[in-house]
Structures are given as structure tokens and as C-alpha cells.
Write a protein that holds these residues in place. Structure first.
Motif, PDB file in Angstrom:
ATOM      1  N   THR A  73      12.702  22.065  19.814  1.00 19.19           N
ATOM      2  CA  THR A  73      13.276  23.317  20.309  1.00 19.19           C
ATOM      3  C   THR A  73      14.440  23.693  19.407  1.00 19.19           C
ATOM      4  N   VAL A  74      14.350  24.860  18.800  1.00 16.28           N
ATOM      5  CA  VAL A  74      15.413  25.355  17.928  1.00 16.28           C
ATOM      6  C   VAL A  74      16.029  26.572  18.608  1.00 16.28           C
ATOM      7  N   THR A  75      17.290  26.436  18.983  1.00 19.36           N
ATOM      8  CA  THR A  75      17.985  27.516  19.658  1.00 19.36           C
ATOM      9  C   THR A  75      19.312  27.750  18.947  1.00 19.36           C
ATOM     10  N   PRO A  76      19.292  28.501  17.847  1.00 21.62           N
ATOM     11  CA  PRO A  76      20.553  28.706  17.132  1.00 21.62           C
ATOM     12  C   PRO A  76      21.478  29.653  17.905  1.00 21.62           C
ATOM     13  N   ALA A  77      22.751  29.372  17.803  1.00 21.81           N
ATOM     14  CA  ALA A  77      23.763  30.289  18.346  1.00 21.81           C
ATOM     15  C   ALA A  77      24.309  31.059  17.141  1.00 21.81           C
ATOM     16  N   VAL A  78      24.102  32.365  17.134  1.00 20.92           N
ATOM     17  CA  VAL A  78      24.479  33.187  15.985  1.00 20.92           C
ATOM     18  C   VAL A  78      25.721  34.009  16.333  1.00 20.92           C
ATOM     19  N   THR A  79      26.711  33.944  15.452  1.00 20.79           N
ATOM     20  CA  THR A  79      27.902  34.778  15.602  1.00 20.79           C
ATOM     21  C   THR A  79      28.115  35.536  14.298  1.00 20.79           C
ATOM     22  N   ARG A  80      28.625  36.743  14.426  1.00 22.84           N
ATOM     23  CA  ARG A  80      28.876  37.577  13.254  1.00 22.84           C
ATOM     24  C   ARG A  80      30.302  38.112  13.318  1.00 22.84           C
ATOM     25  N   PHE A  81      30.868  38.296  12.145  1.00 22.38           N
ATOM     26  CA  PHE A  81      32.224  38.815  12.017  1.00 22.38           C
ATOM     27  C   PHE A  81      32.207  39.938  10.996  1.00 22.38           C
ATOM     28  N   PHE A  82      32.906  41.046  11.301  1.00 26.09           N
ATOM     29  CA  PHE A  82      32.857  42.253  10.486  1.00 26.09           C
ATOM     30  C   PHE A  82      34.269  42.646  10.046  1.00 26.09           C
ATOM     31  N   ALA A  83      34.391  43.065   8.788  1.00 25.80           N
ATOM     32  CA  ALA A  83      35.673  43.556   8.264  1.00 25.80           C
ATOM     33  C   ALA A  83      35.381  44.631   7.225  1.00 25.80           C
ATOM     34  N   THR A  84      36.386  45.434   6.947  1.00 23.21           N
ATOM     35  CA  THR A  84      36.310  46.425   5.876  1.00 23.21           C
ATOM     36  C   THR A  84      37.337  46.033   4.827  1.00 23.21           C
ATOM     37  N   ILE A  85      36.886  45.949   3.593  1.00 22.61           N
ATOM     38  CA  ILE A  85      37.771  45.527   2.500  1.00 22.61           C
ATOM     39  C   ILE A  85      38.729  46.655   2.145  1.00 22.61           C
ATOM     40  N   THR A  86      40.009  46.288   2.030  1.00 18.67           N
ATOM     41  CA  THR A  86      41.039  47.248   1.632  1.00 18.67           C
ATOM     42  C   THR A  86      41.541  46.887   0.241  1.00 18.67           C
ATOM     43  N   ALA A  87      42.215  47.823  -0.410  1.00 21.67           N
ATOM     44  CA  ALA A  87      42.740  47.587  -1.762  1.00 21.67           C
ATOM     45  C   ALA A  87      43.719  46.421  -1.777  1.00 21.67           C
ATOM     46  N   GLY A  88      44.480  46.235  -0.707  1.00 20.95           N
ATOM     47  CA  GLY A  88      45.443  45.138  -0.647  1.00 20.95           C
ATOM     48  C   GLY A  88      44.810  43.762  -0.594  1.00 20.95           C
ATOM     49  N   MET A  89      43.539  43.670  -0.275  1.00 19.24           N
ATOM     50  CA  MET A  89      42.830  42.382  -0.210  1.00 19.24           C
ATOM     51  C   MET A  89      42.342  41.938  -1.583  1.00 19.24           C
ATOM     52  N   ILE A  90      42.246  42.877  -2.512  1.00 10.22           N
ATOM     53  CA  ILE A  90      41.702  42.579  -3.845  1.00 10.22           C
ATOM     54  C   ILE A  90      42.845  42.133  -4.744  1.00 10.22           C
ATOM     55  N   GLY A  91      42.808  40.852  -5.144  1.00  8.51           N
ATOM     56  CA  GLY A  91      43.862  40.293  -5.985  1.00  8.51           C
ATOM     57  C   GLY A  91      43.481  40.300  -7.444  1.00  8.51           C
ATOM     58  N   ALA A  92      44.187  39.489  -8.216  1.00  9.35           N
ATOM     59  CA  ALA A  92      43.944  39.425  -9.658  1.00  9.35           C
ATOM     60  C   ALA A  92      42.642  38.698  -9.993  1.00  9.35           C
ATOM     61  N   THR A  93      42.306  37.656  -9.205  1.00  8.75           N
ATOM     62  CA  THR A  93      41.099  36.875  -9.508  1.00  8.75           C
ATOM     63  C   THR A  93      40.170  36.704  -8.317  1.00  8.75           C
ATOM     64  N   THR A  94      40.677  36.922  -7.103  1.00 10.74           N
ATOM     65  CA  THR A  94      39.854  36.768  -5.903  1.00 10.74           C
ATOM     66  C   THR A  94      40.146  37.899  -4.922  1.00 10.74           C
ATOM     67  N   THR A  95      39.270  38.035  -3.960  1.00  6.60           N
ATOM     68  CA  THR A  95      39.474  38.971  -2.854  1.00  6.60           C
ATOM     69  C   THR A  95      39.633  38.128  -1.595  1.00  6.60           C
ATOM     70  N   THR A  96      40.723  38.330  -0.874  1.00  8.58           N
ATOM     71  CA  THR A  96      41.005  37.541   0.321  1.00  8.58           C
ATOM     72  C   THR A  96      41.044  38.450   1.540  1.00  8.58           C
ATOM     73  N   ILE A  97      40.171  38.149   2.502  1.00  4.39           N
ATOM     74  CA  ILE A  97      40.123  38.914   3.752  1.00  4.39           C
ATOM     75  C   ILE A  97      40.711  38.030   4.847  1.00  4.39           C
ATOM     76  N   PRO A  98      41.882  38.373   5.363  1.00  4.53           N
ATOM     77  CA  PRO A  98      42.486  37.560   6.431  1.00  4.53           C
ATOM     78  C   PRO A  98      41.635  37.577   7.704  1.00  4.53           C
ATOM     79  N   ALA A  99      41.706  36.505   8.466  1.00  5.96           N
ATOM     80  CA  ALA A  99      40.940  36.401   9.715  1.00  5.96           C
ATOM     81  C   ALA A  99      41.246  37.564  10.651  1.00  5.96           C
ATOM     82  N   ALA A 100      42.498  37.996  10.699  1.00  4.55           N
ATOM     83  CA  ALA A 100      42.895  39.082  11.603  1.00  4.55           C
ATOM     84  C   ALA A 100      42.272  40.421  11.228  1.00  4.55           C
ATOM     85  N   SER A 101      41.665  40.519  10.048  1.00  3.27           N
ATOM     86  CA  SER A 101      40.999  41.762   9.635  1.00  3.27           C
ATOM     87  C   SER A 101      39.582  41.866  10.189  1.00  3.27           C
TER      88      SER A 101
END
Length: 137
Positions: free
Chosen positions: A25-53
Motif C-alpha cells: 500500500t503506497v499512500t504518499p502525503a503530498v504538500t506543496r509550497f508556493f512563492a513568487t520570486i522578487t528582485a531582492g531574492m536574487i543575489g550575486a551567485t544564488t537566489t534565496t527564497i525565505p520560508a516566510a515568502s
């Protein structure tokens, strides 16, 4: 005088398993999280989306993102397109994307499937034959 040893030739059949029933029996529990990327999240080498977003499936604010376990599988989407998991680092505080080639305003989605509820049981034990060994002299 040399030692004389008997020489035997033998043939054998492999054991054979028959019958048996396994229920999985396979019963996965699926959760999804949604955010919109802002210019302030885009850094010099990575893009960081805080959990609160992020918001969850019920559009409720997220305080912390989940910690992935061995039974979890995660998919990451940028602008609706699934991405390579090697580009992402997920912590409870943020989602870090190893890219800055992202346009502000595009959606980011984390989809986590938890398979810890998967169970397998043998409802009928299989019958396994013993091998047959025939010695030919």
C-alpha cells in the motif's frame, strides 16, 4: 605412493518459489509550497527564497519549510517547469537556488511527497522447493 581420491560429478536443480501473495500500500502525503520570486531574492551567485515568502496549499503563510527525510521526495518548479534537484538546497529557513538566471515575478513551487506510510505485507507465504542433487559416479 600418491593419494587416490574419488571423483564425483553432480548436477543440481535450483530451488523454485511458487505461490505467495504480497500486498503493498503506497499512500504518499503530498504538500506543496508556493512563492513568487522578487528582485531582492536574487543575489550575486544564488537566489534565496525565505520560508516566510511561501504559502501552503491552503494559502496559509509558512513559518518554516519541512526537513526532508529518507522517505521524502521533493520536486522543484520555477515558472511551472520542473527543475533539477541538484540546483536546490532546502532548509527550514529557505530555499536556495544555485542560479541567478531567474526573472522577478515568476512562481517557485516546492512539492514534497512523504512515502513513510508505505507498507508491504506477505499475506500468503510462498512455497520454496528444496534443490535436487544427483550424484553421477
Amino acid at each position: 605412493m600418491p593419494i587416490i581420491k574419488p571423483v564425483y560429478t553432480a548436477v543440481a536443480t535450483a530451488p523454485v518459489a511458487t505461490g505467495g501473495a504480497i500486498s503493498t500500500t503506497v499512500t504518499p502525503a503530498v504538500t506543496r509550497f508556493f512563492a513568487t520570486i522578487t528582485a531582492g531574492m536574487i543575489g550575486a551567485t544564488t537566489t534565496t527564497i525565505p520560508a516566510a515568502s511561501f504559502v501552503d496549499d491552503a494559502d496559509a503563510p509558512v513559518v518554516a519549510l519541512p526537513t526532508l527525510t529518507a522517505t521524502d521526495s521533493a520536486n522543484y518548479y520555477i515558472n511551472g517547469v520542473i527543475q533539477q534537484s541538484s540546483l536546490f538546497t532546502l532548509t527550514t529557513a529557505s530555499l536556495v537556488i544555485a542560479s541567478v538566471d531567474i526573472t522577478p515575478g515568476v512562481p517557485a513551487v516546492i512539492e514534497i511527497s512523504d512515502f513513510s506510510g508505505t507498507t508491504s505485507t506477505i499475506t500468503t507465504q510462498p512455497t520454496i522447493s528444496a534443490p535436487t542433487v544427483t550424484i553421477i559416479t
